[in-house]
Design an enzyme around this catalytic site. Structure first.
Site, short mmCIF file in Angstrom:
data_model
loop_
_atom_site.label_atom_id
_atom_site.label_comp_id
_atom_site.label_asym_id
_atom_site.label_seq_id
_atom_site.Cartn_x
_atom_site.Cartn_y
_atom_site.Cartn_z
CB SER A 147 3.79 -18.49 -4.90
OG SER A 147 5.06 -18.63 -5.46
NE ARG A 249 10.19 -25.16 -0.48
CZ ARG A 249 9.58 -24.23 -1.19
NH1 ARG A 249 10.28 -23.35 -1.88
NH2 ARG A 249 8.26 -24.15 -1.23
CD GLU A 267 2.78 -27.41 -3.80
OE1 GLU A 267 1.66 -27.66 -4.26
OE2 GLU A 267 3.27 -26.26 -3.80
N GLY A 273 11.67 -20.67 -4.86
CA GLY A 273 11.97 -19.24 -4.84
C GLY A 273 13.38 -18.97 -4.37
#
Length: 306
Positions: A147, A249, A267, A273
């Site tokens: 995040s 993802r 990455e 999320g």
């Protein structure tokens, strides 16, 4: 409907937890719980604490929906607990989760699989604050957070090294800055869904990811077909190289001036999320999979496979 044959009835949604991404997890878990109820499941929301094993024993769910983010929930820790308890759970298993959360090790796996990544090193925090450990521009970030938590961009014209905050770990990743557009692709089982072009006024940081209006998403991305297809292919190859399952993802940077040579993997996120501004649900909707259908598919795909 995707995943229309329902085999589970009671689902425990893990959310919250002790990591720095707790607030994101609460939002993700709440949204997923609502979607699963809409899909017809009995849902129990569980704020993951030290009594997690006892809570799950009491609830006795058919499946655990892992909506945790960050350390403990995303790094193989809670996955190991669920394996021990014999509870099927969503997303990747122990090893894939641990590898994806360790940015440096996952990059080594990507390189071995022939996937393009930027040069990076692990360095003591004290050294990074004392002097440039690589030529700017570069990025400093924790090796095992998501995040965009604790990310520092050191510009080419920077006078000196970054003053890292006290809560940064003792060893950090320093990575050559990858210029260009921010692209991302969700993999759902054996299928890469589509590509999103993420547009921001500045750095795609925590606020840009989670605050309303922080970024704009163009989905499907308006990019050359060659780059679009390469994102789909690389995302699936990265997913497989790490041994991921369920939904993941993959984030990319693309320097369009360099064409295909400008596309690199940043990455893989094994627990994307699922908030109102999140990318994977948006990509699902773009290819005809509603949010409740996506969550239901994840529940029916759940398993105990480390």
């Amino acid at each position: 409907m995707v995943g229309s044959s329902k085999t589970a009835s009671k689902v425990a949604v893990l959310l919250g937890g002790p990591s720095s991404e707790r607030e994101v997890s609460l939002a993700t878990g709440g949204a997923c719980a609502a979607a699963l109820r809409e899909a017809g499941y009995e849902v129990v929301e569980v704020d993951a604490g030290r009594d997690l094993a006892a809570r799950l024993t009491e609830i006795a769910p058919d499946v655990v929906f892992n909506a945790l983010h960050g350390p403990y929930g995303e790094d193989g820790t809670v996955q190991g607990l669920l394996e021990w308890m014999g509870l099927p759970y969503t997303h990747s298993g122990v090893l894939a989760s641990a590898l994806a959360m360790d940015k440096q090790r996952s990059k080594e796996i990507f390189k071995a699989a022939g996937l393009p990544v930027m040069q990076s090193i692990l360095a003591p925090k004290a050294d990074v604050m004392a002097a440039h450990v690589m030529a700017p521009p570069y990025v400093v970030k924790p090796n095992n957070e998501g995040s965009s938590v604790g990310v520092y961009l050191v510009h080419e014209a920077a006078n000196g090294p970054p003053p890292l905050s006290a809560d940064m770990p003792d060893v950090v990743m320093v990575e050559t800055f990858a210029p260009g557009r921010e692209l991302t692709t969700t993999v759902m089982g054996d299928r890469a869904l589509t590509v999103t072009d993420i547009l921001t006024d500045g750095w795609y940081d925590y606020d840009a990811k989670y605050k309303e209006g922080g970024s704009r998403h163009v989905v499907p991305a308006d990019i050359p077909q060659e780059i679009f297809d390469a994102c789909l292919d690389m995302a699936k190859r990265a997913h497989d190289a790490l041994g991921c399952r369920g939904v993941s993802r993959t984030d990319f940077r693309w320097d369009e001036a360099r064409g295909m040579d400008g596309l690199i993997i940043l990455e893989v996120n094994t627990q994307p999320g699922m908030t109102g501004t999140s990318l994977s649900p948006e990509q699902g909707q773009a290819v005809g999979i509603s949010f409740p259908e996506l969550c239901a598919w994840m529940v029916e795909d759940a398993s105990c496979q480390r």
